[in-house]
Design an enzyme around this catalytic site. Structure first.
Site, PDB file in Angstrom:
ATOM      1  N   GLU A  21       0.827  -1.219   0.000  1.00 37.87           N
ATOM      2  CA  GLU A  21       0.000   0.000   0.000  1.00 37.87           C
ATOM      3  C   GLU A  21       0.858   1.266   0.000  1.00 37.87           C
ATOM      4  O   GLU A  21       0.377   2.343  -0.331  1.00 37.87           O
ATOM      5  CB  GLU A  21      -0.925   0.006   1.213  1.00 37.87           C
ATOM      6  CG  GLU A  21      -1.995  -1.056   1.171  1.00 37.87           C
ATOM      7  CD  GLU A  21      -2.846  -1.072   2.417  1.00 37.87           C
ATOM      8  OE1 GLU A  21      -4.081  -0.999   2.273  1.00 37.87           O
ATOM      9  OE2 GLU A  21      -2.286  -1.158   3.524  1.00 37.87           O
ATOM     10  N   TYR A  53     -15.840  25.539  -4.506  1.00 38.41           N
ATOM     11  CA  TYR A  53     -15.741  24.074  -4.600  1.00 38.41           C
ATOM     12  C   TYR A  53     -14.482  23.658  -5.360  1.00 38.41           C
ATOM     13  O   TYR A  53     -13.767  22.748  -4.936  1.00 38.41           O
ATOM     14  CB  TYR A  53     -16.921  23.472  -5.380  1.00 38.41           C
ATOM     15  CG  TYR A  53     -18.285  23.858  -4.968  1.00 38.41           C
ATOM     16  CD1 TYR A  53     -18.975  23.091  -4.022  1.00 38.41           C
ATOM     17  CD2 TYR A  53     -18.947  24.933  -5.547  1.00 38.41           C
ATOM     18  CE1 TYR A  53     -20.270  23.410  -3.655  1.00 38.41           C
ATOM     19  CE2 TYR A  53     -20.246  25.259  -5.185  1.00 38.41           C
ATOM     20  CZ  TYR A  53     -20.904  24.497  -4.237  1.00 38.41           C
ATOM     21  OH  TYR A  53     -22.182  24.816  -3.884  1.00 38.41           O
ATOM     22  N   GLU A  73      -8.180   7.241   9.133  1.00 31.13           N
ATOM     23  CA  GLU A  73      -8.522   8.227  10.153  1.00 31.13           C
ATOM     24  C   GLU A  73      -7.609   9.454  10.062  1.00 31.13           C
ATOM     25  O   GLU A  73      -8.078  10.591  10.152  1.00 31.13           O
ATOM     26  CB  GLU A  73      -8.421   7.605  11.550  1.00 31.13           C
ATOM     27  CG  GLU A  73      -9.476   6.552  11.841  1.00 31.13           C
ATOM     28  CD  GLU A  73      -9.142   5.149  11.358  1.00 31.13           C
ATOM     29  OE1 GLU A  73      -9.860   4.215  11.751  1.00 31.13           O
ATOM     30  OE2 GLU A  73      -8.178   4.966  10.575  1.00 31.13           O
ATOM     31  N   LYS A  98     -12.144   3.545   0.969  1.00 28.61           N
ATOM     32  CA  LYS A  98     -11.335   2.746   0.044  1.00 28.61           C
ATOM     33  C   LYS A  98     -12.307   1.916  -0.788  1.00 28.61           C
ATOM     34  O   LYS A  98     -13.225   1.300  -0.254  1.00 28.61           O
ATOM     35  CB  LYS A  98     -10.389   1.806   0.794  1.00 28.61           C
ATOM     36  CG  LYS A  98      -9.148   2.443   1.331  1.00 28.61           C
ATOM     37  CD  LYS A  98      -8.215   1.349   1.860  1.00 28.61           C
ATOM     38  CE  LYS A  98      -6.946   1.897   2.428  1.00 28.61           C
ATOM     39  NZ  LYS A  98      -6.055   0.809   2.908  1.00 28.61           N
TER      40      LYS A  98
END
Length: 118
Positions: A21, A53, A73, A98
């Site tokens: 990862e 935005y 987190e 994810k």
């Protein structure tokens, strides 16, 4: 409180604790609700009286291009702090998901809220 939202922002980023990862970008979805610091935009119809935005999306993309987070987190916290600090939002809700991270799992993620919702 007036809010704006950005839904289904998808980016390929490095996130996770496993060795692979840290090397292989993963598709991550962001869903944001952003509290506006005032209510002037409705009456004024001026971009300067709200949060842009496009500027939020651009800033998130730029920030994540150079970062790696082990935990979702921490990634969510980073996004929340960035929006509140740089765009002066009093409140933000950040969901980080994810997509297809594990066998038999379509989505997993976290949602955090920071600041004061008025």
């Amino acid at each position: 409180m007036d809010t704006i939202f950005i839904s289904d922002l998808r980016l390929d980023i490095l996130v996770g604790v496993y060795d692979w990862e840290k090397k292989v970008p993963q598709k991550v979805q962001f869903d944001l609700e952003i509290g506006l610091p005032g209510r002037a935009a409705g009456p004024s119809d001026k971009l300067a009286d709200t949060i842009d935005y496009a500027a939020v999306v651009h800033r998130i993309e730029a920030s994540l291009a150079r970062e790696h987070f082990s935990l979702l987190e921490k990634l969510a916290e980073h996004i929340a702090e960035l929006i509140m600090r740089e765009f002066k939002s009093p409140w933000v809700k950040v969901s980080v998901t994810k997509l297809g991270p594990l066998r038999n799992v379509k989505r997993l993620g976290v949602t955090i809220e920071r600041g004061t919702r008025q």
